[in-house]
Design a protein around this motif. Structure first.
Motif, PDB file in Angstrom:
ATOM      1  N   ILE A 140       3.689  -4.056   2.265  1.00 51.93           N
ATOM      2  CA  ILE A 140       2.376  -3.412   2.117  1.00 51.93           C
ATOM      3  C   ILE A 140       1.429  -4.496   1.609  1.00 51.93           C
ATOM      4  O   ILE A 140       1.471  -4.903   0.441  1.00 51.93           O
ATOM      5  CB  ILE A 140       2.447  -2.207   1.158  1.00 51.93           C
ATOM      6  CG1 ILE A 140       3.603  -1.276   1.564  1.00 51.93           C
ATOM      7  CG2 ILE A 140       1.113  -1.467   1.171  1.00 51.93           C
ATOM      8  CD1 ILE A 140       3.690   0.010   0.761  1.00 51.93           C
ATOM      9  N   LEU A 141       0.621  -5.001   2.536  1.00 53.67           N
ATOM     10  CA  LEU A 141      -0.185  -6.192   2.260  1.00 53.67           C
ATOM     11  C   LEU A 141      -1.532  -5.812   1.629  1.00 53.67           C
ATOM     12  O   LEU A 141      -2.235  -4.927   2.135  1.00 53.67           O
ATOM     13  CB  LEU A 141      -0.432  -6.940   3.581  1.00 53.67           C
ATOM     14  CG  LEU A 141      -0.861  -8.392   3.442  1.00 53.67           C
ATOM     15  CD1 LEU A 141       0.278  -9.260   2.898  1.00 53.67           C
ATOM     16  CD2 LEU A 141      -1.336  -8.939   4.786  1.00 53.67           C
ATOM     17  N   MET A 182       2.153  -2.177   6.262  1.00 53.73           N
ATOM     18  CA  MET A 182       1.032  -1.302   5.891  1.00 53.73           C
ATOM     19  C   MET A 182       0.007  -2.181   5.192  1.00 53.73           C
ATOM     20  O   MET A 182       0.302  -3.327   4.844  1.00 53.73           O
ATOM     21  CB  MET A 182       1.471  -0.236   4.877  1.00 53.73           C
ATOM     22  CG  MET A 182       2.578   0.670   5.318  1.00 53.73           C
ATOM     23  SD  MET A 182       2.850   1.972   4.082  1.00 53.73           S
ATOM     24  CE  MET A 182       4.316   2.721   4.805  1.00 53.73           C
ATOM     25  N   TYR A 183      -1.168  -1.626   4.966  1.00 57.39           N
ATOM     26  CA  TYR A 183      -2.206  -2.354   4.229  1.00 57.39           C
ATOM     27  C   TYR A 183      -2.694  -1.531   3.046  1.00 57.39           C
ATOM     28  O   TYR A 183      -2.818  -0.316   3.154  1.00 57.39           O
ATOM     29  CB  TYR A 183      -3.391  -2.672   5.150  1.00 57.39           C
ATOM     30  CG  TYR A 183      -3.046  -3.703   6.204  1.00 57.39           C
ATOM     31  CD1 TYR A 183      -3.176  -5.057   5.938  1.00 57.39           C
ATOM     32  CD2 TYR A 183      -2.557  -3.308   7.442  1.00 57.39           C
ATOM     33  CE1 TYR A 183      -2.844  -6.014   6.899  1.00 57.39           C
ATOM     34  CE2 TYR A 183      -2.215  -4.256   8.408  1.00 57.39           C
ATOM     35  CZ  TYR A 183      -2.362  -5.606   8.125  1.00 57.39           C
ATOM     36  OH  TYR A 183      -2.020  -6.536   9.078  1.00 57.39           O
ATOM     37  N   LYS A 202      -3.277   2.111  14.073  1.00 59.65           N
ATOM     38  CA  LYS A 202      -1.924   2.659  13.981  1.00 59.65           C
ATOM     39  C   LYS A 202      -1.248   2.425  12.637  1.00 59.65           C
ATOM     40  O   LYS A 202      -0.269   3.091  12.314  1.00 59.65           O
ATOM     41  CB  LYS A 202      -1.041   2.015  15.059  1.00 59.65           C
ATOM     42  CG  LYS A 202      -1.319   2.559  16.465  1.00 59.65           C
ATOM     43  CD  LYS A 202      -0.709   1.634  17.464  1.00 59.65           C
ATOM     44  CE  LYS A 202       0.333   2.282  18.330  1.00 59.65           C
ATOM     45  NZ  LYS A 202       0.904   1.307  19.281  1.00 59.65           N
ATOM     46  N   HIS A 203      -1.712   1.454  11.879  1.00 59.61           N
ATOM     47  CA  HIS A 203      -1.004   1.104  10.636  1.00 59.61           C
ATOM     48  C   HIS A 203      -1.206   2.169   9.556  1.00 59.61           C
ATOM     49  O   HIS A 203      -2.282   2.736   9.421  1.00 59.61           O
ATOM     50  CB  HIS A 203      -1.510  -0.229  10.080  1.00 59.61           C
ATOM     51  CG  HIS A 203      -1.020  -1.427  10.825  1.00 59.61           C
ATOM     52  ND1 HIS A 203      -1.525  -1.796  12.054  1.00 59.61           N
ATOM     53  CD2 HIS A 203      -0.062  -2.329  10.530  1.00 59.61           C
ATOM     54  CE1 HIS A 203      -0.895  -2.893  12.471  1.00 59.61           C
ATOM     55  NE2 HIS A 203      -0.001  -3.223  11.575  1.00 59.61           N
ATOM     56  N   PHE A 204      -0.140   2.368   8.785  1.00 57.48           N
ATOM     57  CA  PHE A 204      -0.296   3.167   7.573  1.00 57.48           C
ATOM     58  C   PHE A 204      -1.156   2.400   6.576  1.00 57.48           C
ATOM     59  O   PHE A 204      -1.055   1.173   6.468  1.00 57.48           O
ATOM     60  CB  PHE A 204       1.075   3.433   6.927  1.00 57.48           C
ATOM     61  CG  PHE A 204       1.679   4.730   7.368  1.00 57.48           C
ATOM     62  CD1 PHE A 204       1.397   5.903   6.694  1.00 57.48           C
ATOM     63  CD2 PHE A 204       2.516   4.782   8.477  1.00 57.48           C
ATOM     64  CE1 PHE A 204       1.947   7.110   7.095  1.00 57.48           C
ATOM     65  CE2 PHE A 204       3.064   5.984   8.894  1.00 57.48           C
ATOM     66  CZ  PHE A 204       2.787   7.152   8.200  1.00 57.48           C
ATOM     67  N   LEU A 205      -2.001   3.134   5.859  1.00 58.01           N
ATOM     68  CA  LEU A 205      -2.798   2.539   4.791  1.00 58.01           C
ATOM     69  C   LEU A 205      -2.360   3.152   3.468  1.00 58.01           C
ATOM     70  O   LEU A 205      -2.260   4.386   3.361  1.00 58.01           O
ATOM     71  CB  LEU A 205      -4.293   2.833   5.013  1.00 58.01           C
ATOM     72  CG  LEU A 205      -4.853   2.479   6.401  1.00 58.01           C
ATOM     73  CD1 LEU A 205      -6.327   2.853   6.496  1.00 58.01           C
ATOM     74  CD2 LEU A 205      -4.663   0.988   6.702  1.00 58.01           C
ATOM     75  N   LEU A 206      -2.051   2.305   2.510  1.00 54.44           N
ATOM     76  CA  LEU A 206      -1.762   2.775   1.153  1.00 54.44           C
ATOM     77  C   LEU A 206      -3.083   2.747   0.399  1.00 54.44           C
ATOM     78  O   LEU A 206      -3.704   1.683   0.287  1.00 54.44           O
ATOM     79  CB  LEU A 206      -0.729   1.881   0.458  1.00 54.44           C
ATOM     80  CG  LEU A 206      -0.525   2.156  -1.040  1.00 54.44           C
ATOM     81  CD1 LEU A 206       0.050   3.551  -1.297  1.00 54.44           C
ATOM     82  CD2 LEU A 206       0.391   1.101  -1.670  1.00 54.44           C
ATOM     83  N   GLY A 230      -0.580   8.436   8.843  1.00 49.74           N
ATOM     84  CA  GLY A 230      -1.244   7.132   8.724  1.00 49.74           C
ATOM     85  C   GLY A 230      -1.808   6.807   7.350  1.00 49.74           C
ATOM     86  O   GLY A 230      -2.371   5.737   7.160  1.00 49.74           O
ATOM     87  N   LEU A 231      -1.662   7.710   6.408  1.00 48.72           N
ATOM     88  CA  LEU A 231      -2.174   7.438   5.057  1.00 48.72           C
ATOM     89  C   LEU A 231      -1.119   7.765   4.012  1.00 48.72           C
ATOM     90  O   LEU A 231      -0.354   8.731   4.179  1.00 48.72           O
ATOM     91  CB  LEU A 231      -3.380   8.340   4.736  1.00 48.72           C
ATOM     92  CG  LEU A 231      -4.734   8.075   5.341  1.00 48.72           C
ATOM     93  CD1 LEU A 231      -5.742   9.100   4.795  1.00 48.72           C
ATOM     94  CD2 LEU A 231      -5.228   6.663   5.041  1.00 48.72           C
TER      95      LEU A 231
END
Ligand SMILES: O=C(O)c1cc(=O)[nH]c(=O)n1[C@@H]1O[C@H](COP(=O)(O)O)[C@@H](O)[C@H]1O
Length: 270
Positions: A140-141, A182-183, A202-206, A230-231
């Protein structure tokens, strides 16, 4: 955990809530201090109370490291206590030269068996890629953080007119995929949120920063949700310290339930 499993959990629980276990001895109710492992007892009761409303848990590693060797034991016990169908995040914000990152990855993915770890992008691709070589584990960047100091570097305009955080997102996309990266995007960043979502649909976001830091769940959800969920929206202090009395677990459940019920409304609109 696989991308699909995480997505399924979100729709099963009608929740994309992540409970942050930022548990500190000077914040937990005083009656727990007589326990052998007060933080574990606190975490256990918080987990039991919130498990129906949350799909992810995020112990912030600083709170455990600060306690010395016993803190690592507490962390291990907490992670072992969590059911296997929840997504676990080691909020450690690591990243170093390749062989060191490899060891950080082993620590969190093999020794502690977390599903994911937060990683800082500052040292570049070779500091992040070692984390991406583990099956069913996630990086998770940090992309655009919720704190004031994000202004110091992350918004810096590059020669092409784009802010630095955007370069981080664009350049890092080919290091992994939406199935292992994820970001982190702070909940206080709703002005940038729509554009970020376009860059990485498409990426999950934290998303940390709702609750104590004042981010809006509504705005983030309306922009950030996608067909797979996605979240993951994190709240730490707003849930775990909802009460400092003996009713703390009940109060935490109530806070988590309120967030989950609001999340259900947004998920039902997808
Ligand atoms: O990586 C994180 O989780 C993180 C990134 C960020 O931009 N902002 C941020 O607050 N966090 C973490 O999210 C949690 C937020 O806690 P609360 O403000 O108490 O909900 C803390 O553990 C922070 O370290």
């Amino acid at each position: 955990m696989h991308y699909k499993q995480l997505s399924q959990q979100i729709f099963k629980k009608s929740s994309y809530l992540c409970v942050g276990l930022d548990s500190a001895l000077d914040k937990i109710p005083s009656h727990l201090l007589k326990e052998k492992d007060p933080i574990f007892e606190f975490n256990k009761q918080i987990i039991d109370a919130t498990i129906d409303f949350a799909v992810a848990y995020k112990p912030n590693i600083a709170f455990y490291e600060a306690l010395g060797p016993s803190g690592w034991e507490t962390l291990q016990k907490t992670i072992d206590y969590l059911p296997k169908d929840v997504f676990t995040i080691a909020d450690a914000k690591r990243g170093d030269i390749g062989n060191t990152s490899q060891m950080y990855a082993k620590a969190f993915f093999e020794s502690l068996n977390f599903d994911s770890v937060t990683v800082a992008p500052y040292m570049g691709s070779d500091s992040v890629k070692p984390f991406l070589t583990f099956e069913e584990k996630w990086v998770i960047l940090l992309a655009l953080t919720s704190n004031e100091g994000a202004q110091d570097f992350q918004f810096e305009e590059l020669q092409n007119g784009k802010p630095l955080y955007e370069k981080v997102i664009e350049q890092s996309q080919n290091w992994g995929s939406h199935e292992n990266m994820m970001y982190v995007i702070g909940a206080t960043r709703n002005e940038q949120f729509a554009h970020i979502r376009q860059l990485i649909p498409k990426h999950f976001l934290l998303v940390p920063g709702v609750g104590a830091q004042g981010g809006s769940l509504k705005e983030i959800s309306e922009i950030g949700l996608n067909k797979d969920g996605g979240l993951l929206v994190n709240s730490s202090r707003g849930i775990i310290y909802a009460s400092s009395e003996k009713d703390f677990a009940k109060a935490a459940a109530q806070e988590a339930r309120v967030l989950q019920e609001e999340m259900k409304v947004y998920l039902d609109q997808l």
